[in-house]
Design a protein around this motif. Sequence first.
Motif, short mmCIF file in Angstrom:
data_model
loop_
_atom_site.label_atom_id
_atom_site.label_comp_id
_atom_site.label_asym_id
_atom_site.label_seq_id
_atom_site.Cartn_x
_atom_site.Cartn_y
_atom_site.Cartn_z
N THR A 62 0.83 -1.30 -0.11
CA THR A 62 -0.13 -0.03 0.08
C THR A 62 0.82 1.32 -0.24
O THR A 62 0.30 2.29 -0.36
N ASP A 63 2.04 1.23 0.48
CA ASP A 63 3.10 2.58 0.32
C ASP A 63 3.22 2.79 -1.10
O ASP A 63 3.18 3.78 -1.49
N ALA A 64 3.68 1.62 -1.74
CA ALA A 64 3.98 1.73 -3.35
C ALA A 64 2.43 2.31 -4.04
O ALA A 64 2.59 3.23 -4.94
N LEU A 65 1.46 1.57 -3.65
CA LEU A 65 0.32 2.10 -4.29
C LEU A 65 -0.06 3.58 -3.82
O LEU A 65 -0.46 4.60 -4.93
N GLU A 66 0.27 4.18 -2.64
CA GLU A 66 -0.04 5.58 -2.24
C GLU A 66 1.07 6.35 -3.05
O GLU A 66 0.91 7.43 -3.61
N ALA A 67 2.31 5.76 -3.49
CA ALA A 67 3.21 6.51 -4.28
C ALA A 67 2.76 7.12 -5.65
O ALA A 67 2.85 8.20 -6.19
N VAL A 68 2.26 6.13 -6.22
CA VAL A 68 1.87 6.11 -7.75
C VAL A 68 0.47 6.87 -7.84
O VAL A 68 0.11 7.82 -8.46
N PRO B 132 -3.77 6.16 -12.20
CA PRO B 132 -5.03 5.29 -11.76
C PRO B 132 -4.04 3.98 -11.56
O PRO B 132 -3.36 3.52 -12.29
N ALA B 133 -4.43 3.51 -10.35
CA ALA B 133 -3.51 2.25 -9.81
C ALA B 133 -4.89 1.33 -8.96
O ALA B 133 -5.57 1.97 -8.38
N MET B 134 -4.17 0.11 -9.02
CA MET B 134 -4.99 -0.97 -8.27
C MET B 134 -3.91 -1.84 -7.82
O MET B 134 -3.13 -2.27 -8.29
N SER C 44 12.40 0.17 -2.24
CA SER C 44 11.25 0.65 -1.50
C SER C 44 10.62 1.23 -2.41
O SER C 44 10.70 1.39 -3.48
N SER C 45 9.48 2.08 -1.93
CA SER C 45 8.92 2.92 -2.72
C SER C 45 9.46 4.17 -3.19
O SER C 45 8.91 4.95 -4.04
N GLY C 46 10.89 4.30 -2.74
CA GLY C 46 11.53 5.13 -3.64
C GLY C 46 11.60 4.98 -4.87
O GLY C 46 11.71 6.01 -6.02
N VAL C 47 11.37 3.98 -5.50
CA VAL C 47 11.28 3.48 -6.82
C VAL C 47 10.14 4.13 -7.50
O VAL C 47 10.27 4.99 -8.53
N GLU C 48 8.90 4.23 -6.87
CA GLU C 48 7.67 4.75 -7.25
C GLU C 48 7.95 6.32 -7.35
O GLU C 48 7.43 7.14 -8.16
N GLU D 125 -10.11 -8.94 -2.38
CA GLU D 125 -9.47 -9.08 -3.96
C GLU D 125 -8.69 -8.18 -4.30
O GLU D 125 -7.67 -8.35 -4.88
N ALA D 126 -8.85 -6.70 -3.98
CA ALA D 126 -8.11 -5.85 -4.51
C ALA D 126 -8.18 -4.54 -3.63
O ALA D 126 -9.10 -4.36 -2.93
N LEU D 127 -7.36 -3.54 -3.69
CA LEU D 127 -7.38 -2.22 -2.93
C LEU D 127 -7.08 -0.99 -3.84
O LEU D 127 -6.35 -1.13 -4.75
N GLU D 128 -8.07 -0.21 -3.72
CA GLU D 128 -7.50 0.93 -4.47
C GLU D 128 -7.54 2.44 -3.23
O GLU D 128 -8.19 2.24 -2.22
N MET D 129 -6.46 3.32 -3.46
CA MET D 129 -6.31 4.29 -2.77
C MET D 129 -7.45 5.36 -2.60
O MET D 129 -8.02 5.89 -3.62
#
Length: 464
Positions: free
Chosen positions: A24-30, A36-38, A246-250, A410-414
């Motif tokens: 979810t840290d990576a999800l937040e970054a994008v 648009p991310a899932m 880490s989420s540093g990539v995103e 099943e999935a998460l969206e921010m």
Amino acid sequence: MPPISRPDERPLLTFYGDDFTGSTDALEAVASAGLPAMLFLRTPTPADLARYPGLAAVGVAGTSRSRSPAWMDTELPATFRALQALGAPFCHYKTCSTFDSAPHVGNIGRAAEIGQDVFGGAVMVVVGVPRHQRFVVFSTLFAAGSFSGSEDIFRIDRHPTMRRHPVTPMDEADLRLHLARQTTRRIVGFDFRRMLREDADAALAAEIDAGADMVILDGFDAATMQACGRLLASRGAAQPVFLVGSSGVEYALAPTLVGMTGQPPRLPPDSCGPAERLVIACGSCSPVTERQIAWAEANGFALIAADTAAMVARREDASWPARLATQVTEALRDHAGVVLHTARGGDDPRLAPTREALQRSGLAPSDSASILGGLLGQTLREVIAATGLRRVMLAGGDSSSHTAQAMGIEALEMLAPLLPGAPLCRIRARDPALDGVEIVMKGGQVGGPDCFGTVLNGHAGRQR
């Protein structure tokens, strides 16, 4: 640098998180960048993706942080090939920003080997996340005492929590040496002096041509993170790149990815509203989470201490979730917040009997995450079905992965940012009682002492 194309609206980035809270840290970054991310809890099929058209980033929340290399050999190749088939120029194996891992469990080096075998080319490693107080200088990792906290900065092998991690203690700060314990492939550091030079692209290419399998990039401020993004984008323009870190990539890639969409960014709202009630499932031994539980106790939350040794010893007893759910449900009648916890810090008296119960059963200490996390997830699912609860929280990187799987997500969206690295998300599930429930998933090191109140209230500074 040639532009990166996006044929057929394929994703621009795919990622596999080695635990759910880190995912979810990576999800937040994008998502915070407007992409648009899932985040899926298993590798999505084409039918899954068809339900969410136009995704620029597709993530899979995994459990490899608490798994053996043998498990990785069985599970990760197919997952990485499935992500490769989505056609994104970047695929990221997302690790914790403290990079804690060991040869026998959560082996990042082995995951990097598998990724390199699938994608080819050199593996780029980015661990620094300045916004989360994680810094890499000359391939050496430093971190704040708490995630995004204002505490002193420690070299990771002197960190008050990570050097004492019960499963993967960090006793080496040089990431080159740390990874060398987990892989025999050639690791090099590419430090900030070279990253910031005009010929950085050529110098990096020369290192890879000379046989570097894994390249660790520094990252400790805006300039170095911008240089990371530029170097990664340049590599991705030539061929798909497998990344580790880490989420540093995103955060490094986000400006490039937003430009590649050709669309205005879809920014999430800045805040969210309060919840009527909140249940927190804590599977962390971190002193940071210990302080958060103490804050909750002092501020009117009900605390329920799970009998972890008995749960391990009698793990086949199917009545555990119902019994725990009854306790939680009864506590919700008189309290807006309930904390169900498996430990209160590293000195909790439950830890030794729990380790003994694991040993008697022929299990490893790391197996506690799947056993206890799974029971917590089943408990939350029963509580939600019985009460209509609309917001929950998971605390603990290793255990939360198993908790979320057992819940049936099943999935998460921010939805909105809330805690650094731990946004408020919406659950997508086939179970109508679970679908749409809001969830925050945080690692043990994330958040200040009052973060449970922040999640209940929807923002900091207003207690109920």
